[in-house]
Design a protein around this motif. Sequence first.
Motif, mmCIF file in Angstrom:
data_model
loop_
_atom_site.group_PDB
_atom_site.id
_atom_site.type_symbol
_atom_site.label_atom_id
_atom_site.label_comp_id
_atom_site.label_asym_id
_atom_site.label_seq_id
_atom_site.Cartn_x
_atom_site.Cartn_y
_atom_site.Cartn_z
ATOM 1 N N LEU A 1 2.293 4.037 -7.210
ATOM 2 C CA LEU A 1 2.748 2.784 -6.604
ATOM 3 C C LEU A 1 3.393 3.000 -5.241
ATOM 4 O O LEU A 1 3.209 2.209 -4.328
ATOM 5 C CB LEU A 1 3.747 2.071 -7.517
ATOM 6 C CG LEU A 1 3.182 1.456 -8.783
ATOM 7 C CD1 LEU A 1 4.308 0.906 -9.647
ATOM 8 C CD2 LEU A 1 2.184 0.371 -8.453
ATOM 9 N N GLN A 2 4.140 4.063 -5.093
ATOM 10 C CA GLN A 2 4.867 4.283 -3.842
ATOM 11 C C GLN A 2 3.943 4.492 -2.647
ATOM 12 O O GLN A 2 4.339 4.240 -1.519
ATOM 13 C CB GLN A 2 5.827 5.455 -3.981
ATOM 14 C CG GLN A 2 5.137 6.790 -4.180
ATOM 15 C CD GLN A 2 6.125 7.892 -4.481
ATOM 16 O OE1 GLN A 2 7.314 7.668 -4.583
ATOM 17 N NE2 GLN A 2 5.626 9.100 -4.615
ATOM 18 N N ASP A 3 2.721 4.939 -2.874
ATOM 19 C CA ASP A 3 1.780 5.189 -1.789
ATOM 20 C C ASP A 3 0.759 4.066 -1.611
ATOM 21 O O ASP A 3 -0.088 4.151 -0.729
ATOM 22 C CB ASP A 3 1.021 6.505 -2.048
ATOM 23 C CG ASP A 3 1.960 7.688 -2.114
ATOM 24 O OD1 ASP A 3 2.940 7.710 -1.347
ATOM 25 O OD2 ASP A 3 1.718 8.597 -2.938
ATOM 26 N N ALA A 4 0.836 3.063 -2.445
ATOM 27 C CA ALA A 4 -0.181 2.007 -2.441
ATOM 28 C C ALA A 4 0.234 0.819 -1.582
ATOM 29 O O ALA A 4 1.401 0.440 -1.557
ATOM 30 C CB ALA A 4 -0.436 1.541 -3.869
ATOM 31 N N PRO A 5 -0.737 0.220 -0.899
ATOM 32 C CA PRO A 5 -0.448 -1.038 -0.199
ATOM 33 C C PRO A 5 -0.189 -2.132 -1.239
ATOM 34 O O PRO A 5 -0.558 -1.974 -2.406
ATOM 35 C CB PRO A 5 -1.724 -1.306 0.602
ATOM 36 C CG PRO A 5 -2.782 -0.505 -0.061
ATOM 37 C CD PRO A 5 -2.116 0.654 -0.724
ATOM 38 N N PRO A 6 0.441 -3.227 -0.835
ATOM 39 C CA PRO A 6 0.883 -4.248 -1.806
ATOM 40 C C PRO A 6 -0.168 -4.728 -2.802
ATOM 41 O O PRO A 6 0.105 -4.797 -3.987
ATOM 42 C CB PRO A 6 1.368 -5.397 -0.914
ATOM 43 C CG PRO A 6 1.783 -4.721 0.345
ATOM 44 C CD PRO A 6 0.838 -3.572 0.534
ATOM 45 N N GLN A 7 -1.361 -5.067 -2.332
ATOM 46 C CA GLN A 7 -2.373 -5.605 -3.252
ATOM 47 C C GLN A 7 -2.771 -4.558 -4.294
ATOM 48 O O GLN A 7 -2.866 -4.855 -5.484
ATOM 49 C CB GLN A 7 -3.598 -6.066 -2.475
ATOM 50 C CG GLN A 7 -4.625 -6.747 -3.359
ATOM 51 C CD GLN A 7 -5.774 -7.346 -2.554
ATOM 52 O OE1 GLN A 7 -5.754 -7.355 -1.338
ATOM 53 N NE2 GLN A 7 -6.772 -7.836 -3.249
#
Length: 167
Positions: free
Chosen positions: A137-143
């Motif tokens: 999650l920490q490396d993912a863009p919002p969507q």
Amino acid sequence: MTTQTPGGPRRRAVLTGGLALPIAVTALTGCSGGSSRGDAADPSARLSARAALDSTALLGRYDATAAAHPALADRLRPLRAQVALHIAAFTPSGAASGSVAPTASASSAAVPADQSAALAALADAERRTADARTSALQDAPPQLARLLASVAAAGACHVVLLQGGGG
């Protein structure tokens, strides 16, 4: 003397809107293909591909468990169907139906001969996969982060169901 019409736009609003448009256009063109910023999409694509592979491996575990323990097949079917939908969600081409055929080599891990141990091993695989998605999650863009979080939550529910909870 300047008169302002009620309900009409204020000068400041017009000026602010006028400044926002070039900024928005610059941002949109900076994100379109061909620019040197095209690499910005790669982390998201890599995270999605990793999540699809993880779901594919998990699907293989479901298939192997159902093959080794046919009495569990009905219990595993709805969970397996959700895992197939997860693969479709993480795949850009989106296997829209979510009906992924059983995997050819169901899993590299051996399924325990004991039915309870097989369910525990499957629950452990679900837990590890959900934990990996939560870490991503920490490396993912919002969507993508929303999708990862949702699928991780589904995996946590699968753990509870595989351990005999939920009815």
